[in-house]
Design an enzyme around this catalytic site. Structure first.
Site, PDB file in Angstrom:
ATOM      1  N   ASP A 180       0.874  -1.167   0.000  1.00 10.07           N
ATOM      2  CA  ASP A 180       0.000   0.000   0.000  1.00 10.07           C
ATOM      3  C   ASP A 180       0.911   1.216   0.000  1.00 10.07           C
ATOM      4  O   ASP A 180       1.946   1.226   0.686  1.00 10.07           O
ATOM      5  CB  ASP A 180      -0.922   0.019   1.215  1.00 10.07           C
ATOM      6  CG  ASP A 180      -2.079   1.003   1.032  1.00 10.07           C
ATOM      7  OD1 ASP A 180      -2.666   1.014  -0.065  1.00 10.07           O
ATOM      8  OD2 ASP A 180      -2.395   1.745   1.972  1.00 10.07           O
ATOM      9  N   GLY A 240      -0.721  10.098 -10.553  1.00  4.85           N
ATOM     10  CA  GLY A 240      -0.915  10.517  -9.167  1.00  4.85           C
ATOM     11  C   GLY A 240      -0.304  11.878  -8.885  1.00  4.85           C
ATOM     12  O   GLY A 240      -0.531  12.854  -9.608  1.00  4.85           O
TER      13      GLY A 240
END
Length: 207
Positions: free
Chosen positions: A72, A156
């Site tokens: 993650d 991102g």
């Protein structure tokens, strides 16, 4: 030995394969999530990167019976107390909308001076075995956040982030102005995966 990666992201799978091959562990077979039948992905509702990585790795190991690796990752801004953090992909409320996520974090940092714009990309990888052994490693890519986006590569928050390595070299490029190969060589995920190599090697004689 087979190792399940709790992802179907070809880039993540390829990066781990390359790292293992370079470490002399080419006999380790990296298995994508798509190879596992009837797998229901768990809800990632952890409060930290480690929480979410463990949720995915535990689910994969339990369902497949294989050593499972999950990660993650996200963007952490010091002035915002480490946020967007685990909410990086949905910071603006729309999951995966890079433009609105960037706009919001820029607005939140609008009046913050240069010396207080430290930021980092963070990747936490979890390795869980079918027997319940758990390992957590973290990779950080330190740098600073700009006041406007720059660069067309990456995704991102890449257009907002200048890595410390770029400042040290005097080039000052954002991670969105770097080539994929340049970025992968020093990125947070690569740093985390490298730390898993000796752990995987230790299990290779048992599985």
């Amino acid at each position: 030995m087979k190792v399940l990666v709790a992802s179907n992201n070809a880039k993540k799978l390829g990066e781990l394969r390359t790292i293992l091959e370079n470490a002399g562990l080419s006999s380790v077979e990296v298995v994508p999530l798509s190879a596992i039948d009837a797998y229901d992905e768990p809800v990632e509702d952890g409060r930290t990167f480690a929480d979410n990585a463990l949720i995915k790795a535990r689910a994969g190991a339990h369902h497949s019976g294989l050593i499972t690796i999950a990660d993650d990752s996200g963007f952490a801004v010091e002035e915002l107390n480490g946020m967007p953090g685990v909410l990086s992909a949905r910071w603006s409320g729309q999951h995966g909308n890079d433009a609105t996520n960037n706009e919001l974090v820029l607005a939140q940092m609008k009046h913050v001076p240069e010396e207080r714009r430290h930021a980092a990309f963070v990747s936490v990888c979890a390795l869980v075995t079918p027997d319940g052994d758990e390992h957590i490693v973290e990779g950080r890519w330190e740098g600073r956040m700009l006041t406007a986006p720059r660069g067309a590569n990456g995704f991102g928050y890449d257009p907002l982030f200048v890595p410390a390595e770029e400042d040290a070299a005097g080039t000052g490029r954002t991670s969105a102005e770097m080539s994929p190969a340049e970025k992968n060589a020093i990125s947070h995920r690569g740093k985390a995966l490298q730390q898993l190599v000796p752990i995987i090697a230790g299990y290779s004689t048992f599985f």
